[in-house]
Design a protein around this motif. Structure first.
Motif, short mmCIF file in Angstrom:
data_model
loop_
_atom_site.label_atom_id
_atom_site.label_comp_id
_atom_site.label_asym_id
_atom_site.label_seq_id
_atom_site.Cartn_x
_atom_site.Cartn_y
_atom_site.Cartn_z
N ALA A 30 0.84 -1.20 0.00
CA ALA A 30 0.00 0.00 0.00
C ALA A 30 0.87 1.25 0.00
CB ALA A 30 -0.93 -0.01 1.21
N ASP A 31 1.89 1.25 0.82
CA ASP A 31 2.80 2.40 0.89
C ASP A 31 3.55 2.58 -0.43
OD1 ASP A 31 4.24 4.51 2.33
OD2 ASP A 31 5.95 3.15 2.14
N LEU A 32 4.01 1.49 -1.01
CA LEU A 32 4.75 1.56 -2.27
C LEU A 32 3.88 2.13 -3.39
CD1 LEU A 32 7.25 0.75 -4.03
CD2 LEU A 32 6.12 -1.45 -4.38
N ALA A 37 -4.14 0.38 2.77
CA ALA A 37 -4.14 -1.07 2.92
C ALA A 37 -5.52 -1.63 2.61
CB ALA A 37 -3.70 -1.46 4.34
N ASN A 38 -6.55 -0.88 2.95
CA ASN A 38 -7.91 -1.31 2.63
C ASN A 38 -8.09 -1.43 1.12
OD1 ASN A 38 -10.65 -1.97 3.34
ND2 ASN A 38 -11.20 0.04 2.54
N ARG A 39 -7.52 -0.47 0.36
CA ARG A 39 -7.62 -0.51 -1.11
C ARG A 39 -6.90 -1.75 -1.64
NH1 ARG A 39 -10.64 -0.09 -5.30
NH2 ARG A 39 -9.54 0.51 -7.17
N TYR A 66 -1.09 -4.04 -10.80
CA TYR A 66 -1.68 -2.74 -10.48
C TYR A 66 -1.53 -1.77 -11.66
CZ TYR A 66 -2.75 1.52 -7.88
OH TYR A 66 -3.30 2.70 -7.46
N CYS A 67 -0.35 -1.74 -12.28
CA CYS A 67 -0.12 -0.87 -13.43
C CYS A 67 -1.00 -1.27 -14.61
CB CYS A 67 1.36 -0.89 -13.84
SG CYS A 67 2.44 -0.10 -12.64
N GLU A 68 -1.15 -2.55 -14.85
CA GLU A 68 -2.00 -3.03 -15.94
C GLU A 68 -3.46 -2.64 -15.69
OE1 GLU A 68 -3.27 -4.49 -19.43
OE2 GLU A 68 -1.17 -4.28 -18.83
#
Length: 172
Positions: A30-32, A37-39, A66-68
């Protein structure tokens, strides 16, 4: 020197989690990615992320997924991320916006009576030109009466004035 290494130790089991250096916790992911964290949990439920252990993900796979997902959403929203025609589209959009601004400006000026329709201007100039021609062509008759000129002098004056008016009409 005897080597007692078993070949089975060198083989990688693809079903096992990746080494610690390639895994990432839910909070760290989540931080990266700059999300909560919920997302991350929601995206996991949607199938974007795949857990390899409880609250643990394969870092590279998660980031790529995530990027895709972002690319797909951008494409569906009509904003393809790698469309070479984007520049041309932006230019056309700018042209349309400028044309709309010009149209709006003209409409506003027309409402304020700052603009006059072309037909009205043509009509006014035509009337002015006819009145001017009539006034100029009346000069020889008036001068003949005032100065006591003969018919020949009046005809010569009318001829010269017609010639001047024709030259003006021809743009000379």
């Amino acid at each position: 020197m005897k080597n007692n290494t078993d070949l089975s130790e060198l083989l990688i089991d693809l079903d096992l989690p990746a080494p610690d250096s390639e895994t990432i916790s839910e909070a760290a992911l989540a931080d990266l990615l700059g999300i909560t964290a919920n997302r991350v949990r929601v995206l996991t439920q949607e199938g974007i992320f795949k857990r390899i252990a409880p609250v643990t993900y394969h870092r590279r796979t998660a980031v790529r997924s995530y990027c895709e997902n972002l690319r797909e959403h951008a494409s569906r929203a009509g904003r393809p991320t790698s469309n070479p025609d984007n520049a041309a589209l932006k230019v056309e959009t700018l042209k349309i916006a400028k044309q709309k601004a010009i149209k709006l400006e003209l409409e506003n000026k027309a409402k304020k009576a700052e603009l006059i329709p072309v037909a009205d201007v043509k009509r006014a100039w035509t009337t002015l030109a006819i009145d001017l021609r009539t006034a100029i062509m009346a000069i020889p008759a008036r001068l003949t009466t005032q100065l006591g000129l003969d018919r020949e002098a009046q005809a010569a004056l009318e001829s010269e004035m017609r010639l001047a008016l024709e030259e003006i009409a021809d743009g000379k």
